[in-house]
Design a protein around this motif. Structure first.
Motif, PDB file in Angstrom:
ATOM      1  N   LEU A 276      -5.304 -15.589  36.741  1.00  0.00           N
ATOM      2  CA  LEU A 276      -7.008 -15.850  36.415  1.00  0.00           C
ATOM      3  C   LEU A 276      -7.268 -17.411  36.640  1.00  0.00           C
ATOM      4  N   LEU A 277      -6.283 -18.050  35.888  1.00  0.00           N
ATOM      5  CA  LEU A 277      -6.577 -19.698  36.165  1.00  0.00           C
ATOM      6  C   LEU A 277      -6.569 -20.260  37.513  1.00  0.00           C
ATOM      7  N   THR A 278      -5.640 -19.600  38.397  1.00  0.00           N
ATOM      8  CA  THR A 278      -5.471 -19.923  39.830  1.00  0.00           C
ATOM      9  C   THR A 278      -6.739 -19.695  40.435  1.00  0.00           C
ATOM     10  N   LYS A 279      -7.406 -18.406  40.085  1.00  0.00           N
ATOM     11  CA  LYS A 279      -8.700 -18.044  40.738  1.00  0.00           C
ATOM     12  C   LYS A 279      -9.718 -18.820  40.196  1.00  0.00           C
ATOM     13  N   MET A 280      -9.842 -19.305  39.042  1.00  0.00           N
ATOM     14  CA  MET A 280     -10.769 -19.980  38.626  1.00  0.00           C
ATOM     15  C   MET A 280     -10.733 -21.254  39.191  1.00  0.00           C
ATOM     16  N   PHE A 281      -9.777 -21.941  39.680  1.00  0.00           N
ATOM     17  CA  PHE A 281      -9.545 -23.396  40.335  1.00  0.00           C
ATOM     18  C   PHE A 281      -9.963 -22.962  41.591  1.00  0.00           C
ATOM     19  N   ASN A 282      -9.392 -22.031  42.589  1.00  0.00           N
ATOM     20  CA  ASN A 282      -9.762 -21.795  43.864  1.00  0.00           C
ATOM     21  C   ASN A 282     -11.238 -21.344  44.070  1.00  0.00           C
ATOM     22  N   ASP A 283     -11.961 -20.847  43.049  1.00  0.00           N
ATOM     23  CA  ASP A 283     -13.505 -20.625  43.210  1.00  0.00           C
ATOM     24  C   ASP A 283     -14.255 -22.156  43.088  1.00  0.00           C
ATOM     25  N   MET A 284     -13.631 -23.011  42.510  1.00  0.00           N
ATOM     26  CA  MET A 284     -14.355 -24.148  42.340  1.00  0.00           C
ATOM     27  C   MET A 284     -14.069 -25.232  43.334  1.00  0.00           C
ATOM     28  N   LYS A 285     -13.196 -24.963  44.476  1.00  0.00           N
ATOM     29  CA  LYS A 285     -12.642 -25.967  45.516  1.00  0.00           C
ATOM     30  C   LYS A 285     -13.800 -26.525  46.164  1.00  0.00           C
ATOM     31  N   ASN A 286     -15.008 -25.860  46.492  1.00  0.00           N
ATOM     32  CA  ASN A 286     -16.198 -26.348  47.083  1.00  0.00           C
ATOM     33  C   ASN A 286     -17.201 -27.262  46.444  1.00  0.00           C
ATOM     34  N   ALA A 287     -16.969 -27.258  44.998  1.00  0.00           N
ATOM     35  CA  ALA A 287     -17.731 -27.835  44.064  1.00  0.00           C
ATOM     36  C   ALA A 287     -17.961 -29.322  44.085  1.00  0.00           C
ATOM     37  N   ASP A 288     -19.201 -29.798  44.102  1.00  0.00           N
ATOM     38  CA  ASP A 288     -19.212 -31.397  44.141  1.00  0.00           C
ATOM     39  C   ASP A 288     -19.473 -31.753  42.633  1.00  0.00           C
ATOM     40  N   ILE A 289     -19.319 -33.277  42.606  1.00  0.00           N
ATOM     41  CA  ILE A 289     -19.304 -33.948  41.269  1.00  0.00           C
ATOM     42  C   ILE A 289     -20.579 -33.335  40.489  1.00  0.00           C
ATOM     43  N   THR A 290     -21.656 -33.349  40.799  1.00  0.00           N
ATOM     44  CA  THR A 290     -22.885 -32.543  40.107  1.00  0.00           C
ATOM     45  C   THR A 290     -22.637 -31.243  39.509  1.00  0.00           C
ATOM     46  N   GLN A 291     -22.086 -30.399  40.511  1.00  0.00           N
ATOM     47  CA  GLN A 291     -21.629 -29.104  40.026  1.00  0.00           C
ATOM     48  C   GLN A 291     -20.367 -29.016  39.087  1.00  0.00           C
ATOM     49  N   ILE A 292     -19.605 -29.853  38.945  1.00  0.00           N
ATOM     50  CA  ILE A 292     -18.396 -29.953  38.185  1.00  0.00           C
ATOM     51  C   ILE A 292     -18.858 -30.640  36.579  1.00  0.00           C
ATOM     52  N   VAL A 293     -19.629 -31.552  36.784  1.00  0.00           N
ATOM     53  CA  VAL A 293     -20.371 -32.255  35.446  1.00  0.00           C
ATOM     54  C   VAL A 293     -21.195 -30.748  34.809  1.00  0.00           C
ATOM     55  N   SER A 294     -21.761 -30.150  35.588  1.00  0.00           N
ATOM     56  CA  SER A 294     -22.637 -29.000  35.124  1.00  0.00           C
ATOM     57  C   SER A 294     -21.722 -28.038  34.324  1.00  0.00           C
TER      58      SER A 294
END
Length: 392
Positions: A276-294
């Motif tokens: 589950l954690l691995t999938k969560m990380f993989n789903d975020m691979k294309n996120a930019d800094i603004t999305q990560i802060v959100s």
């Protein structure tokens, strides 16, 4: 009763550091200004409000009341920093690397509103900047270990007895690796986090679907016994469904009034948690800094942590780099180094048969070539090897 077999190598004792920390303060300041520059204006105010809303705990509180000074300095989270040296694994020393960050993740069941609750999830998340990998290490909850000042018991009893700090001291004392920080999420917060992220897509078997459906119905969280009607395969789960996926270790007919039986054990459960954690990380691979802060702003207040604000800022500023790292998995104890033992005061436990070999294998997984010598071949039956994604 004093422990004669386990050398206390917890964080109140000497820490062996593979890399120096020269210039850490300067790097942190640069990282803070970088992320604030990217956010700017109203984004700056928003980011500060996010940090202030998180649940921080005091990292200066020494759980063993030792008079010895503890090292609470976080290893550098700058992947370009550090000068390398080699390290030998010896009793009485904790292993630490300034380019490797170890954070314990605890999933807490505190429905009884106890002081510390119980934890069936004990996973160490490692950001290995030296080898550019994210590593997930599960600790089997029934592993029989020495809990400082409490004697031998199952490893998850350390959390019930003294919360995250005693659990960390127990892991350090038995396995010899310095844990830098920790984060705790209870069941309710876990559900909210998954729902906040919009759910998660996971590959499910027919048994896993039946388990989730049955547990939700049994615990009166849904009205239907067949909430998930999809065929086995990739299925979108909400927070409650994902929680039961992560808690699945099978069912025994009649136990706790279960009407059905499904094969499984705690090894399966910890594998699902890492998946589950691995999938969560993989789903975020294309996120930019603004999305990560959100994302941090949404889930941060649901997490209790002893990470400092500047450390969170540093991690966020490097998140787009970390999300591209290779994922690797491991579990303790490793196959071939344990056996079941039904004759203990704690009941049936997983007894480690060679603690020194387990310490060494764990250290090799976390630090790889920085730990000289030894055989990295594993006898694990999890997929092909517990060193998934790791090449030596």
């Amino acid at each position: 009763m004093a422990n004669r077999n386990v050398v206390d190598i917890s964080s109140s004792t000497q820490v062996v550091k593979l890399y120096n920390k020269k210039g850490r303060g300067k790097r942190i300041v640069c990282l803070v200004f970088s992320i604030l520059f990217l956010l700017g204006g109203s984004g700056l105010i928003y980011y500060y409000s996010v940090l202030n809303s998180m649940n921080y705990v005091d990292i200066s509180d020494n759980p063993d009341k030792s008079t010895k000074k503890q090292d609470s300095t976080l290893p550098s989270v700058d992947p370009l920093s550090g000068d390398g040296t080699q390290l030998s694994l010896t009793d009485g020393e904790l292993l630490q690397d300034s380019k490797v960050l170890n954070v314990m993740l605890f999933g807490e069941d505190n429905r009884q509103e106890d002081d510390h609750g119980r934890t069936d999830t004990m996973i160490m998340l490692t950001i290995d900047n030296h080898h550019k990998k994210i590593k997930l290490t599960s600790f089997q909850r029934d592993t029989y270990v020495y809990i400082p000042d409490h004697g031998y018991n199952k490893i998850n009893a350390s959390y019930t007895l003294g919360g995250a700090k005693l659990a960390i001291k127990t892991i350090e004392s038995n396995f010899g690796i310095k844990i830098d920080r920790y984060a705790v999420v209870d069941f309710e917060s876990f559900i909210k986090i998954i729902d906040t992220l919009g759910g998660i897509d996971l590959e499910l078997t027919a048994d896993e679907i039946e388990y989730i459906n049955y547990q939700m119905y049994k615990n009166e969280q849904v009205e239907s016994r067949n909430t998930i009607t999809d065929a086995p395969g990739m299925i979108h789960l909400n927070g409650i469904e994902a929680l039961w996926y992560a808690r699945n270790r099978g069912l025994q007919i009649g136990e706790d009034d279960n009407e059905i039986g499904i094969k499984g054990d705690d090894w399966d459960r910890t594998a699902r948690q890492r998946n589950l954690l691995t999938k969560m990380f993989n789903d975020m691979k294309n996120a930019d800094i603004t999305q990560i802060v959100s994302i941090v702003s949404s889930v941060g207040p649901l997490i209790t942590t002893n990470l400092k604000k500047d450390e969170i800022t540093a991690l966020v500023s490097h998140a787009t780099t970390y999300l591209q790292y290779e994922m690797a998995q491991y579990y303790v104890p490793e196959e071939g180094l344990w056996e079941y033992d039904d004759n203990t005061p704690a009941g049936s436990v997983i007894r480690i048969t060679d603690l020194n070999a387990q310490r060494f294998a764990f250290a090799k997984f976390i630090y790889e070539d920085l730990i000289p010598g030894g055989n990295t071949t594993s006898t694990s039956n999890e997929t092909t090897s517990p060193y998934q994604g790791v090449e030596y």
